[in-house]
Design an enzyme around this catalytic site. Structure first.
Site, PDB file in Angstrom:
ATOM      1  N   TYR A  74       0.825  -1.216   0.000  1.00  0.00           N
ATOM      2  CA  TYR A  74       0.000   0.000   0.000  1.00  0.00           C
ATOM      3  C   TYR A  74       0.854   1.258   0.000  1.00  0.00           C
ATOM      4  CZ  TYR A  74      -5.078  -0.323   0.434  1.00  0.00           C
ATOM      5  OH  TYR A  74      -6.415  -0.442   0.189  1.00  0.00           O
ATOM      6  N   GLU A 118       2.380   6.445  -6.874  1.00  0.00           N
ATOM      7  CA  GLU A 118       1.312   7.215  -7.502  1.00  0.00           C
ATOM      8  C   GLU A 118       1.506   8.714  -7.270  1.00  0.00           C
ATOM      9  OE1 GLU A 118      -2.455   5.627  -6.130  1.00  0.00           O
ATOM     10  OE2 GLU A 118      -1.777   3.583  -6.496  1.00  0.00           O
TER      11      GLU A 118
END
Lengths: 244, 308
Positions: free
Chosen positions: A166, A173
């Site tokens: 994660y 990102e």
């Protein structure tokens, strides 16, 4: 951010109350097994593609180009999962699934594909790797669950690897969006200015900044949701779920 | 007269919260809530949910003790609905925001547009017209809240006011920004388009108001009765023949008119989102009507005649 949809519904044993929510029928189950197998295979192709490209080039840089097409195909294919929820063959929330899939599709198309200059950034490799590992585990988890033969290893992996994957994905990102900013501002990509006959304006640059900021409240919520799920799923391996 | 004993348990923990003895058989749930409030002053009656089952539906304030399926020692379960706020307060707040905010954009208060435009006025007369329509609409809503509507529920959860105000105030600011912008472009078909839009808008404002009056007249003051609405002498109510919730139909019409008048995409978005929400409400209301009234007119659709 990887999808964290809960597992599929258990097969109903004998008819209890008539009003029980019906799980997927035999046809839907068969379709879902095929869907999840295909997706597992797809992300394996991407994984293998990354490894082969790395071995061929001898460097981590610019690996995006070697898996660009399967990445786009299989990540976009995940839009079907929204339909699965809407139709009812998967018990997850349409809104939650929609949000998770759309955020992936947004990064794939509206950022990485649209801003060529970021495609050679290392941050792209960071989130693509995180997504690849996550999706291979997630789709095989669903496949095995549907077939009622879930190896504990897969269940464990699904609820443990996310601890690292994660943050890795989120970092990749965010760095990628950040890298795209100057090019978006310079070219006015996807932006609309006044005056125009629709009396509307949109500044994609500002929009991307807002998207980045939104990670701050959203990411912890999803992360802690997975931690809570982990306790529930891995914590009581023998209990049945509590009746609320 | 045999008195009842009432015990109230917490629905989640099953703890005994309150014991009332010598309760009249004809006591209502509302009265029991008041008694419960005395022993627990932090839980005023509107935030109490009293049920027969810990997980069951809430009982109504009008329900009478002796008509409920309970013995002479009645056990009820209590759930805290959380802080409550009155519908009137919520409506007035959520409607006054757009009224004020729009005017701030209309008068081009500083820090919104470039400073050379501060306190300037638009050169397009449609912008003045739009301001009048928008202001009229929200003024009308406030007046209806104060003088026309008869609410079934007194209160709603407090968090709704933040949610609702964000929606109304946010959209109002977004729309007003573009309509009153120095670079605003008036409608393509000019006067024709604006005239048609204005007629549609006014027609639907009158229609919407007519429906609100008709619904008010179905219900005597202070009551919560529900009746099937029917067309009255007012032609604007004849739409009841085809539609269960014509107030929403007219509201959609008003905003379509305003969209046409301003030719502004954000207004179109607002109209669309509002339409989706009103359709959800209309379908729910339509379903309640069908459930409650055996003889409900079969020709009616929830919001759009024959379509939706």
């Amino acid at each position: 951010m990887s999808a964290a949809a809960p597992g599929t519904s258990k097969a109903a044993h004998g008819d209890v109350a008539g009003k029980k929510k019906k799980g997927p029928g035999a046809l839907a189950t068969a379709y879902l097994v095929i869907y999840n197998v295909v997706m597992t295979a797809g992300w394996l192709v991407i994984a293998v593609g990354l490894v082969r490209a790395y071995l061929a080039r001898g460097s981590y840089h610019g690996l995006y180009y070697s898996i660009e097409k399967p990445l786009k195909f299989f990540q976009t294919g995940a839009l079907l999962e929204i339909v699965h929820c809407a139709v009812g063959i998967v018990p997850s929330s349409v809104v939650l699934t929609g949000f998770q899939v759309m955020s992936r599709v947004f990064l794939t198309w509206a950022v990485t594909h649209s801003v060529r200059e970021v495609q050679s950034e290392d941050s792209v490799l960071l989130f693509v790797s995180a997504w690849t590992i996550t999706e291979i585990i997630r789709y095989s988890f669903y496949t095995f669950s549907l077939l009622n033969h879930l190896p504990y290893l897969i269940k464990w992996a699904r609820y443990t690897f996310f601890f690292a994957l994660y943050p890795m994905g989120v970092t990749g990102e965010l760095l990628t969006i950040y890298a795209a900013l100057p090019f978006v501002q310079k070219t006015g990509l996807y932006s609309v200015t006044l005056p125009n006959k629709y009396n509307f304006s949109f500044d994609y640059y500002s929009f991307l900044i807002i998207v980045m900021i939104s990670y701050i409240p959203l990411f912890p919520q999803l992360y802690f949701h997975m931690i809570r799920q982990r306790k529930k799923v891995l914590g009581h391996a023998e209990d049945y779920s509590k009746v609320e | 007269m045999k008195h009842y004993e009432v015990e109230i348990l917490d629905a989640k923990t099953k703890d005994k919260l309150c014991f009332l003895d010598k309760v009249e058989p004809n006591a209502t749930i509302g009265e029991i809530k008041s008694m419960f409030h005395k022993s627990h002053p932090q839980w005023y009656p509107t935030r109490q949910s009293i049920r027969l089952d810990a997980k069951g539906k809430s009982l109504k304030d009008e329900d009478v003790l002796q008509h409920l399926p309970v013995g002479t020692t009645a056990t009820f379960y209590f759930r805290d609905l959380g802080a409550q706020i009155s519908w009137v307060t919520v409506f007035l707040t959520e409607y006054t925001g757009p009224l004020v905010l729009y005017l701030m954009f209309y008068f081009r208060v500083p820090f919104i547009y470039a400073s050379k435009y501060d306190f300037s006025t638009s050169k397009h007369w449609v912008v003045h017209l739009a301001c009048m329509c928008h202001s009229f609409h929200f003024l009308k809503r406030n007046l209806e809240t104060l003088f026309v509507h008869r609410f079934s529920h007194g209160t709603m959860p407090l968090r709704n006011i933040f949610k609702n105000c964000t929606y109304y105030w946010g959209f109002a600011a977004w729309m007003a920004y573009y309509i009153n912008h120095p670079l605003y472009t008036p409608p393509i078909y000019g006067e024709q388009q604006i005239r048609l839009a204005l007629i549609l808008f006014l027609f639907c404002q009158i229609g919407n108001f007519s429906i609100h009056i008709a619904l008010r007249n179905l219900r005597p003051p202070g009551s919560k009765t529900r009746k099937i609405p029917y067309p009255t002498k007012n032609p604007f109510t004849w739409i009841f023949v085809l539609v269960s919730c014509p107030n929403y139909t007219y509201e959609l019409g008003s905003w379509l008119g305003f969209t046409l008048m301003t030719q502004c995409l954000p207004v179109a978005f607002f109209t669309l989102v509002g339409f989706i929400q009103m359709t959800v409400w209309a379908k729910g209301k339509h379903r309640s009507y069908l459930k409650e009234f055996r003889d409900y007119p079969p020709l009616r659709s929830p919001i759009l005649p024959f379509i939706l």
